[in-house]
Design an enzyme around this catalytic site. Structure first.
Site, PDB file in Angstrom:
ATOM      1  N   SER A 138       0.688  -4.795  -0.380  1.00 46.03           N
ATOM      2  CA  SER A 138      -0.500  -4.996   0.450  1.00 46.03           C
ATOM      3  C   SER A 138      -1.018  -6.424   0.452  1.00 46.03           C
ATOM      4  O   SER A 138      -1.603  -6.863   1.433  1.00 46.03           O
ATOM      5  CB  SER A 138      -1.604  -4.035   0.004  1.00 46.03           C
ATOM      6  N   HIS A 166       1.261   0.100   4.376  1.00 44.72           N
ATOM      7  CA  HIS A 166       1.488  -1.057   5.255  1.00 44.72           C
ATOM      8  C   HIS A 166       2.879  -1.039   5.869  1.00 44.72           C
ATOM      9  O   HIS A 166       3.332  -2.054   6.408  1.00 44.72           O
ATOM     10  CB  HIS A 166       1.275  -2.360   4.488  1.00 44.72           C
ATOM     11  N   LYS A 203      -4.422   2.511   8.660  1.00 45.39           N
ATOM     12  CA  LYS A 203      -3.991   1.153   8.962  1.00 45.39           C
ATOM     13  C   LYS A 203      -3.399   1.081  10.373  1.00 45.39           C
ATOM     14  O   LYS A 203      -4.150   1.065  11.332  1.00 45.39           O
ATOM     15  CB  LYS A 203      -3.093   0.647   7.846  1.00 45.39           C
TER      16      LYS A 203
HETATM   17  C1  PLP Z   1      -5.066   0.746   1.867  1.00 49.21           C
HETATM   18  C2  PLP Z   1      -4.090   1.244   0.867  1.00 49.21           C
HETATM   19  C3  PLP Z   1      -4.254   2.474   0.240  1.00 49.21           C
HETATM   20  C4  PLP Z   1      -5.506   3.289   0.398  1.00 49.21           C
HETATM   21  O1  PLP Z   1      -5.609   3.834   1.659  1.00 49.21           O
HETATM   22  P1  PLP Z   1      -7.053   4.178   2.269  1.00 49.21           P
HETATM   23  O2  PLP Z   1      -6.757   5.018   3.427  1.00 49.21           O
HETATM   24  O3  PLP Z   1      -7.683   2.861   2.610  1.00 49.21           O
HETATM   25  O4  PLP Z   1      -7.809   4.878   1.195  1.00 49.21           O
HETATM   26  C5  PLP Z   1      -3.257   2.914  -0.590  1.00 49.21           C
HETATM   27  N1  PLP Z   1      -2.162   2.166  -0.820  1.00 49.21           N
HETATM   28  C6  PLP Z   1      -1.986   0.947  -0.267  1.00 49.21           C
HETATM   29  C7  PLP Z   1      -0.745   0.177  -0.556  1.00 49.21           C
HETATM   30  C8  PLP Z   1      -2.954   0.451   0.585  1.00 49.21           C
HETATM   31  O5  PLP Z   1      -2.813  -0.759   1.110  1.00 49.21           O
END
Ligand code: PLP
Length: 388
Positions: free
Chosen positions: A177, A205, A236
């Site tokens: 991330s 991602h 995302k």
């Molecule tokens: C954003 C993210 C999460 C958490 O997801 P949310 O829907 O924001 O709670 C988990 N793992 C990774 C690698 C992330 O970037």
């Protein structure tokens, strides 16, 4: 009370103070801040689907048809008909038997990892895994072995050197991330098969970003059927909220019965699920979105390299500019903000000390002209602050 105040003083002194900042969205790539329209290059909305007409309309229709809240947990009264569409759609997109939706990606990781690993089990976790994985490991009561980032020699040593009477679970981000690099999941799978470990990948991602038509890390490496647990988010590239796990029917059934974050929380609203499902449909029908994202990423990465920045390989739309000190990163982001460009500053403890950075994200919805202007602003600010 004293320790609360001294904690806040301490984070301020170290340039690590955090606060929520209000951005008023204009469209998928622009926000209004203090009366100024700014270009958003800090969002994980990689395909711009938060503002796609079809996605918005699906969400509105869902409210009209089913109301706002879900009214209960998934296992009681919260499973409205849109869940079935989304879970079956996700399983079919990912090529797995089944899928289950959690309320957030964070909850998907916590629920899944604590369901799969307990007292006699060992989790092997990449050093740079997302905080939700780290927290899940801590909550699980399993012993956790942290291996060096993407270092397969080290993972092998850890697997070989760890006695375990229970399950071995290797867990990794697919696309990291904060660095935007990709885990060598093909090699991880080889090691897992050799050492009889289960593999879990976090595609937060990676979905809508890498792999065939945006199918994620397993598709990127062509290792379908060899990764037991494919977790990802709806928050995302799909422009909604929530997390999911895709895998065998048995695994999904198990999670529904065991994962506490699934069992003990009110289901997502019809509007949220409808948006995620519509976004998944858009993604499935428009693989060209992925090529546009790749094209924009390459274009912007090249502009930064021409400007003299050391950036990563630029395979994914997460482009970190590591400047080192938190104060320098803060200054650079502030300077860019006054120039109308929103970029996140990422500081410890999110990243290791001394690696504070600007985390730039590119979207398929950006256009070349605004990307060129943004790169120019970053290059000028970098020179002004003596970082280039
Ligand atoms: C954003 C993210 C999460 C958490 O997801 P949310 O829907 O924001 O709670 C988990 N793992 C990774 C690698 C992330 O970037």
């Amino acid at each position: 009370m004293k320790s609360i105040l001294s904690y806040l003083d301490q984070v301020r002194e170290n340039d690590l103070y955090r606060e929520t900042i209000e951005y008023e969205p204009i469209d998928s790539t622009h926000v209004m801040v203090n009366g100024q329209a700014c270009l958003m290059m800090a969002s994980n909305n990689y395909l711009g689907l938060t503002h796609h007409e079809q996605v918005k309309q699906a969400s509105i229709d869902a409210i009209i048809t089913y109301g706002t809240g879900s009214g209960g947990a998934r296992l009681t009264t919260g499973t409205h008909p849109l869940y079935k569409l989304l879970e079956e759609g996700m399983a079919s997109f990912k090529g797995t038997e089944a899928a289950v939706v959690f309320n957030t990606g964070y909850m998907a990781n916590v629920g899944t990892i604590t369901a799969l690993a307990g007292k006699n089990d060992v989790i092997f976790s990449d050093q740079l895994n997302h905080a939700s994985i780290i927290d899940a490991c801590r909550m699980s009561k399993a012993s956790t072995v942290v291996y060096q980032h993407n270092n397969m020699e080290h993972l092998k040593e850890c697997l070989a050197g760890t006695n375990c009477t229970g399950r071995r679970l290797i867990v990794t981000d697919g696309v990291f991330s904060m660095d935007g690099d990709i885990a060598p999941l093909d090699e991880i799978v080889e090691l897992a098969e050799q050492y009889e470990a289960m593999v879990m990948v976090d595609d937060a991602h990676a979905l809508g970003v890498i792999g065939l038509g945006g199918r994620g890390t397993v598709s990127y490496f062509g290792i379908e059927g060899r990764v037991a647990v494919q977790m990802g988010t709806l928050s995302k590239s799909l422009g909604s909220e929530g997390g999911y796990v895709a895998g065998s029917a048995k695994l999904i059934d198990y999670l529904k019965n065991k994962a506490r974050s699934f069992i003990f929380s009110t289901a997502l609203s019809p509007a949220t699920i409808a948006a995620a499902y519509a976004a998944l449909e858009v993604l499935r029908n428009h693989p060209d979105l992925i090529s546009r994202l790749v094209d924009n990423t390459c274009y912007f990465n090249t502009k930064l390299i021409e400007g003299g920045w050391k950036v990563g390989k630029g395979i994914t739309p997460i482009l970190p500019i590591v400047v080192g000190k938190s104060s320098a990163a803060n200054h650079l982001a502030l300077e860019l903000k006054s120039a109308g460009l929103i970029i996140s500053v990422i500081r410890p403890p999110t990243v290791p000390i001394g690696t504070s950075r600007l985390r730039i994200t590119v979207s398929a919805a950006h256009n070349k002209l605004e990307l060129a202007e943004a790169a120019k602003k970053i290059n000028i600010a970098g020179r002004n602050l003596g970082l280039l």
